[in-house]
Design a protein around this motif. Structure first.
Motif, PDB file in Angstrom:
ATOM      1  N   LEU A 157       0.868  -1.178   0.000  1.00 24.70           N
ATOM      2  CA  LEU A 157       0.000   0.000   0.000  1.00 24.70           C
ATOM      3  C   LEU A 157       0.903   1.227   0.000  1.00 24.70           C
ATOM      4  CD1 LEU A 157      -2.659  -1.099   2.646  1.00 24.70           C
ATOM      5  CD2 LEU A 157      -2.919  -1.087   0.157  1.00 24.70           C
ATOM      6  N   GLN A 158       0.979   1.895  -1.122  1.00 25.51           N
ATOM      7  CA  GLN A 158       1.931   2.995  -1.306  1.00 25.51           C
ATOM      8  C   GLN A 158       3.338   2.470  -0.993  1.00 25.51           C
ATOM      9  OE1 GLN A 158       0.218   6.176   1.075  1.00 25.51           O
ATOM     10  NE2 GLN A 158      -1.175   6.739  -0.568  1.00 25.51           N
ATOM     11  N   ILE A 199     -21.942  -6.521  -2.419  1.00 26.17           N
ATOM     12  CA  ILE A 199     -21.428  -5.396  -1.630  1.00 26.17           C
ATOM     13  C   ILE A 199     -19.914  -5.535  -1.537  1.00 26.17           C
ATOM     14  CG2 ILE A 199     -21.505  -4.155   0.563  1.00 26.17           C
ATOM     15  CD1 ILE A 199     -24.211  -5.595   1.066  1.00 26.17           C
ATOM     16  N   GLU A 200     -19.217  -4.472  -1.855  1.00 26.55           N
ATOM     17  CA  GLU A 200     -17.764  -4.447  -1.707  1.00 26.55           C
ATOM     18  C   GLU A 200     -17.399  -3.253  -0.825  1.00 26.55           C
ATOM     19  OE1 GLU A 200     -15.783  -4.515  -5.446  1.00 26.55           O
ATOM     20  OE2 GLU A 200     -16.669  -6.437  -6.064  1.00 26.55           O
ATOM     21  N   ARG A 201     -16.709  -3.541   0.260  1.00 24.58           N
ATOM     22  CA  ARG A 201     -16.366  -2.484   1.208  1.00 24.58           C
ATOM     23  C   ARG A 201     -14.861  -2.513   1.478  1.00 24.58           C
ATOM     24  NH1 ARG A 201     -19.470  -3.858   5.282  1.00 24.58           N
ATOM     25  NH2 ARG A 201     -21.151  -2.448   4.673  1.00 24.58           N
ATOM     26  N   THR A 202     -14.248  -1.346   1.391  1.00 22.42           N
ATOM     27  CA  THR A 202     -12.824  -1.215   1.705  1.00 22.42           C
ATOM     28  C   THR A 202     -12.653  -0.185   2.808  1.00 22.42           C
ATOM     29  OG1 THR A 202     -12.145  -1.765  -0.560  1.00 22.42           O
ATOM     30  CG2 THR A 202     -10.549  -0.598   0.808  1.00 22.42           C
ATOM     31  N   THR A 203     -11.997  -0.604   3.892  1.00 25.65           N
ATOM     32  CA  THR A 203     -11.693   0.304   4.996  1.00 25.65           C
ATOM     33  C   THR A 203     -10.184   0.467   5.076  1.00 25.65           C
ATOM     34  OG1 THR A 203     -13.615  -0.524   6.227  1.00 25.65           O
ATOM     35  CG2 THR A 203     -11.998   0.779   7.449  1.00 25.65           C
ATOM     36  N   THR A 204      -9.706   1.687   4.930  1.00 28.45           N
ATOM     37  CA  THR A 204      -8.272   1.959   5.001  1.00 28.45           C
ATOM     38  C   THR A 204      -7.959   2.717   6.290  1.00 28.45           C
ATOM     39  OG1 THR A 204      -8.575   3.986   3.700  1.00 28.45           O
ATOM     40  CG2 THR A 204      -7.980   1.983   2.502  1.00 28.45           C
TER      41      THR A 204
END
Length: 288
Positions: A157-158, A199-204
């Motif tokens: 991630l980055q 449903i697609e959920r992304t929590t960052t």
């Protein structure tokens, strides 16, 4: 097992079995949260909902902030794209919440119930990180229960290298991204498919441990006047916004979270009050 000589060379090296290596990673994650003296994060929850191939895609976004200082201080805030928000403040056994649709500061019996309100507001299991930080305050309903987990290919991630663990939670497929250096959660990907709805959920998360946390950062919930919307006249002129759907995945029984969900929608969107009155019998039984 890895033994390292003073010159840095390894000997007696034996690779850990996949299951043991994964468990070691999870143990390090739990330890990182359980033993840190302080924790702070900011994050974004993005949820994409597609009911069927012909329906439009619905996108919801929430931002969250967590501030924690051991032994028992916590401040949690989550807000949506309209700046409606839920605030939770914990100081030992004193738990306070504030919600746009609630009159004044509330004092739920437990942090567990306070988080149920935030779950009802966002539709996401936002109590996972607080539960890792303060497991004694939760009954296990919002933690990162791992069911049939497996380690998959590492990710980045980055500039942050991450372990990635994939596991099932009821009918969800979840991928957990863990920072290889700190073992803190950097991202949670959730994919849910139920009755034709996807449903697609992304929590960052952007987490930090060990920094100085001041009393001001953990301060009590401000008075209502300090949290009121800035332009009530505009709201009155334009009328209530169209309601947004919420999708909840939690171990809690529906009876526990329904009052918070119902109050939010009935108070914010007057037409729900009429519907609630019209269907009073069904409304009294959340299982319906």
């Amino acid at each position: 097992e890895i033994v390292v000589r003073k010159d840095g060379e390894r000997f007696n090296w034996k690779a850990l079995p996949d299951g043991a290596r994964m468990q070691q990673i999870l143990d390090r994650m739990v330890k990182a949260y359980a033993e840190c003296e302080s924790y702070r994060d900011s994050g974004v929850i993005k949820t994409v909902i597609v009911e069927n191939a012909d329906s439009p895609q619905i996108t919801l976004e929430h931002s969250l902030n967590t501030v924690f200082k051991r032994p028992g201080r916590l401040r949690f805030e989550i807000k949506d794209e309209d700046d409606d928000k839920v605030l939770i403040s914990v100081n030992g056994q004193d738990v306070q919440t504030w919600w746009d649709v609630e009159p004044g500061i509330q004092k739920p019996e437990s942090l567990d119930l306070a988080m149920a309100q935030a779950i009802g507001f966002s539709g996401a299991d936002v109590g996972r990180i607080p539960a890792l930080l303060m497991p004694q305050e939760f009954d296990g309903g919002v933690d990162l229960d791992l069911i049939d987990p497996k380690q998959i290919e590492d990710g980045k991630l980055q500039n942050v290298e991450c372990f990635r663990l994939e596991y099932n939670f009821r009918d969800e497929q979840i991928i957990l991204w863990l920072d290889k250096q700190s073992y803190l959660v950097r991202r949670i990907d959730e994919r849910i498919k139920s009755d034709g709805t996807r449903i697609e959920r992304t929590t960052t998360y952007d987490p930090t441990i060990g920094e100085k946390i001041t009393d001001k950062m953990l301060g009590k919930i401000p008075a209502d006047s300090e949290l009121a919307p800035a332009d009530d006249a505009t709201s009155a002129a334009t009328g209530p916004k169209d309601p947004k759907p919420i999708w909840i995945k939690t171990d809690k029984k529906i009876e526990e979270v329904w009052p918070a969900i119902r109050k939010y929608y009935v108070d914010k969107y007057p037409k729900f009050a009429a519907l609630a009155n019209e269907h009073a019998e069904a409304d009294s039984d959340p299982a319906k």
